[in-house]
Design a protein around this motif. Structure first.
Motif, mmCIF file in Angstrom:
data_model
loop_
_atom_site.group_PDB
_atom_site.id
_atom_site.type_symbol
_atom_site.label_atom_id
_atom_site.label_comp_id
_atom_site.label_asym_id
_atom_site.label_seq_id
_atom_site.Cartn_x
_atom_site.Cartn_y
_atom_site.Cartn_z
ATOM 1 N N LYS A 77 42.971 13.763 106.114
ATOM 2 C CA LYS A 77 43.418 13.716 107.513
ATOM 3 C C LYS A 77 42.273 13.200 108.371
ATOM 4 C CE LYS A 77 46.682 17.553 108.132
ATOM 5 N NZ LYS A 77 46.710 18.906 108.713
ATOM 6 N N VAL A 78 41.086 13.704 108.048
ATOM 7 C CA VAL A 78 39.841 13.268 108.686
ATOM 8 C C VAL A 78 38.850 13.021 107.560
ATOM 9 C CG1 VAL A 78 37.957 13.922 110.236
ATOM 10 C CG2 VAL A 78 40.286 14.688 110.728
ATOM 11 N N THR A 79 38.136 11.918 107.609
ATOM 12 C CA THR A 79 37.166 11.601 106.560
ATOM 13 C C THR A 79 35.820 11.264 107.177
ATOM 14 O OG1 THR A 79 38.953 10.708 105.182
ATOM 15 C CG2 THR A 79 36.693 10.126 104.551
ATOM 16 N N ILE A 80 34.775 11.870 106.640
ATOM 17 C CA ILE A 80 33.415 11.515 107.047
ATOM 18 C C ILE A 80 32.866 10.546 106.005
ATOM 19 C CG2 ILE A 80 31.053 12.330 107.444
ATOM 20 C CD1 ILE A 80 32.225 15.130 107.987
ATOM 21 N N VAL A 81 32.396 9.389 106.454
ATOM 22 C CA VAL A 81 31.640 8.499 105.572
ATOM 23 C C VAL A 81 30.179 8.765 105.910
ATOM 24 C CG1 VAL A 81 31.170 6.125 104.866
ATOM 25 C CG2 VAL A 81 33.499 6.779 105.522
ATOM 26 N N ASP A 82 29.475 9.328 104.931
ATOM 27 C CA ASP A 82 28.124 9.835 105.153
ATOM 28 C C ASP A 82 27.109 8.974 104.404
ATOM 29 O OD1 ASP A 82 26.084 11.618 105.885
ATOM 30 O OD2 ASP A 82 26.371 12.842 104.080
ATOM 31 N N PHE A 83 26.300 8.224 105.157
ATOM 32 C CA PHE A 83 25.255 7.394 104.541
ATOM 33 C C PHE A 83 23.981 8.220 104.435
ATOM 34 C CE2 PHE A 83 28.260 4.376 106.229
ATOM 35 C CZ PHE A 83 28.277 3.359 105.296
ATOM 36 N N TRP A 84 23.415 8.274 103.229
ATOM 37 C CA TRP A 84 22.241 9.112 102.986
ATOM 38 C C TRP A 84 21.492 8.554 101.783
ATOM 39 C CZ3 TRP A 84 21.400 12.607 98.715
ATOM 40 C CH2 TRP A 84 22.353 12.461 97.704
ATOM 41 N N ALA A 85 20.395 9.221 101.403
ATOM 42 C CA ALA A 85 19.678 8.874 100.174
ATOM 43 C C ALA A 85 18.830 10.066 99.746
ATOM 44 C CB ALA A 85 18.783 7.661 100.393
ATOM 45 N N SER A 86 18.530 10.127 98.464
ATOM 46 C CA SER A 86 17.732 11.242 97.935
ATOM 47 C C SER A 86 16.341 11.285 98.571
ATOM 48 C CB SER A 86 17.602 11.137 96.413
ATOM 49 O OG SER A 86 16.857 9.976 96.067
ATOM 50 N N TRP A 87 15.815 10.102 98.953
ATOM 51 C CA TRP A 87 14.458 9.997 99.496
ATOM 52 C C TRP A 87 14.395 10.200 101.011
ATOM 53 C CZ3 TRP A 87 15.122 6.137 102.901
ATOM 54 C CH2 TRP A 87 16.060 5.143 102.594
ATOM 55 N N CYS A 88 15.551 10.452 101.644
ATOM 56 C CA CYS A 88 15.608 10.573 103.105
ATOM 57 C C CYS A 88 15.534 12.041 103.517
ATOM 58 C CB CYS A 88 16.909 9.924 103.594
ATOM 59 S SG CYS A 88 17.382 10.349 105.270
ATOM 60 N N GLY A 89 14.378 12.455 104.042
ATOM 61 C CA GLY A 89 14.161 13.845 104.453
ATOM 62 C C GLY A 89 15.199 14.377 105.422
ATOM 63 N N LYS A 91 17.952 17.418 104.837
ATOM 64 C CA LYS A 91 17.929 18.570 105.740
ATOM 65 C C LYS A 91 19.314 18.829 106.335
ATOM 66 C CE LYS A 91 15.237 20.234 109.529
ATOM 67 N NZ LYS A 91 14.474 19.812 110.689
ATOM 68 N N GLU A 92 20.075 17.791 106.568
ATOM 69 C CA GLU A 92 21.424 17.906 107.138
ATOM 70 C C GLU A 92 22.463 18.287 106.079
ATOM 71 O OE1 GLU A 92 24.581 17.484 110.114
ATOM 72 O OE2 GLU A 92 22.475 18.052 110.152
ATOM 73 N N ASN A 93 22.171 18.028 104.798
ATOM 74 C CA ASN A 93 23.156 18.264 103.739
ATOM 75 C C ASN A 93 23.736 19.684 103.702
ATOM 76 O OD1 ASN A 93 23.529 15.701 102.755
ATOM 77 N ND2 ASN A 93 22.041 15.879 101.119
ATOM 78 N N PRO A 94 22.918 20.750 103.843
ATOM 79 C CA PRO A 94 23.515 22.102 103.803
ATOM 80 C C PRO A 94 24.565 22.314 104.902
ATOM 81 C CG PRO A 94 21.127 22.233 103.606
ATOM 82 C CD PRO A 94 21.466 20.797 103.907
ATOM 83 N N ASN A 95 24.348 21.721 106.056
ATOM 84 C CA ASN A 95 25.306 21.808 107.152
ATOM 85 C C ASN A 95 26.613 21.110 106.783
ATOM 86 O OD1 ASN A 95 26.273 22.146 109.899
ATOM 87 N ND2 ASN A 95 25.876 19.972 110.123
ATOM 88 N N VAL A 96 26.504 19.933 106.178
ATOM 89 C CA VAL A 96 27.696 19.178 105.784
ATOM 90 C C VAL A 96 28.445 19.922 104.670
ATOM 91 C CG1 VAL A 96 28.552 16.936 104.964
ATOM 92 C CG2 VAL A 96 26.579 17.013 106.477
ATOM 93 N N VAL A 97 27.703 20.523 103.744
ATOM 94 C CA VAL A 97 28.310 21.321 102.670
ATOM 95 C C VAL A 97 29.113 22.477 103.268
ATOM 96 C CG1 VAL A 97 27.803 22.907 100.750
ATOM 97 C CG2 VAL A 97 26.645 20.688 100.879
ATOM 98 N N ALA A 98 28.546 23.152 104.260
ATOM 99 C CA ALA A 98 29.221 24.287 104.905
ATOM 100 C C ALA A 98 30.505 23.833 105.610
ATOM 101 C CB ALA A 98 28.287 24.972 105.895
ATOM 102 N N ILE A 99 30.437 22.706 106.310
ATOM 103 C CA ILE A 99 31.618 22.170 107.003
ATOM 104 C C ILE A 99 32.703 21.806 105.982
ATOM 105 C CG2 ILE A 99 32.484 20.193 108.349
ATOM 106 C CD1 ILE A 99 29.770 20.204 109.836
ATOM 107 N N TYR A 100 32.279 21.187 104.884
ATOM 108 C CA TYR A 100 33.231 20.785 103.847
ATOM 109 C C TYR A 100 33.928 22.008 103.248
ATOM 110 C CZ TYR A 100 35.153 18.484 99.701
ATOM 111 O OH TYR A 100 35.999 18.006 98.731
#
Length: 134
Positions: free
Chosen positions: A22-34, A38-47
């Motif tokens: 219904k709603v999709t987040i396209v999330d650009f990231w990389a393993s080397w991007c601090g 740091k934002e990933n735990p927040n996105v995991v919680a929202i998901y």
């Protein structure tokens, strides 16, 4: 429609179209991007909270090495669809979306139209809840 196709960590080609919720987040990231990590735990919680209500996420990585990419996915608990051509800043999807820095997030509606971008934390969650309520 800003559709794309790319390999997931197992090498299977996945398209955005088949991953839309219904709603999709396209999330650009990389393993080397601090800041991304740091934002990933927040996105995991929202998901975890909103996936059942219709939220989907597609992670697009600007990694170069499959090993680092896969390790970051596992370590950060990113259970949604992940894709990458492993081409660093030459990632075709990043070029398509005109991404010049990461993390970069694009929020898409059911039809794949971009309705918001680059929200983080509480602002991201609030926007998703608002869109899911429509």
């Amino acid at each position: 429609m800003t559709d794309f196709s790319a390999p997931n960590p197992q090498g299977k080609i996945v398209s955005l179209k088949e991953s839309l919720g219904k709603v999709t987040i396209v999330d650009f990231w990389a393993s080397w991007c601090g800041p991304c990590r740091k934002e990933n735990p927040n996105v995991v919680a929202i998901y975890k909270e909103l996936h059942a209500k219709g939220l989907n996420i597609v992670g697009v990585s600007l990694d170069k090495e499959a090993k680092a990419w896969k390790e970051a996915i596992a370590k950060d608990g990113l259970v949604w669809t992940q894709v990458s051509h492993l081409k660093f800043w030459d990632e075709p999807i990043a070029i398509q979306y005109k991404v010049e820095s990461i993390p970069a997030t694009f929020i898409l509606d059911q039809s794949g139209n971009i309705v918001a971008q680059d929200l983080r934390g509480d602002a991201l969650k609030a926007k998703i809840i608002e869109l899911l309520a429509k």
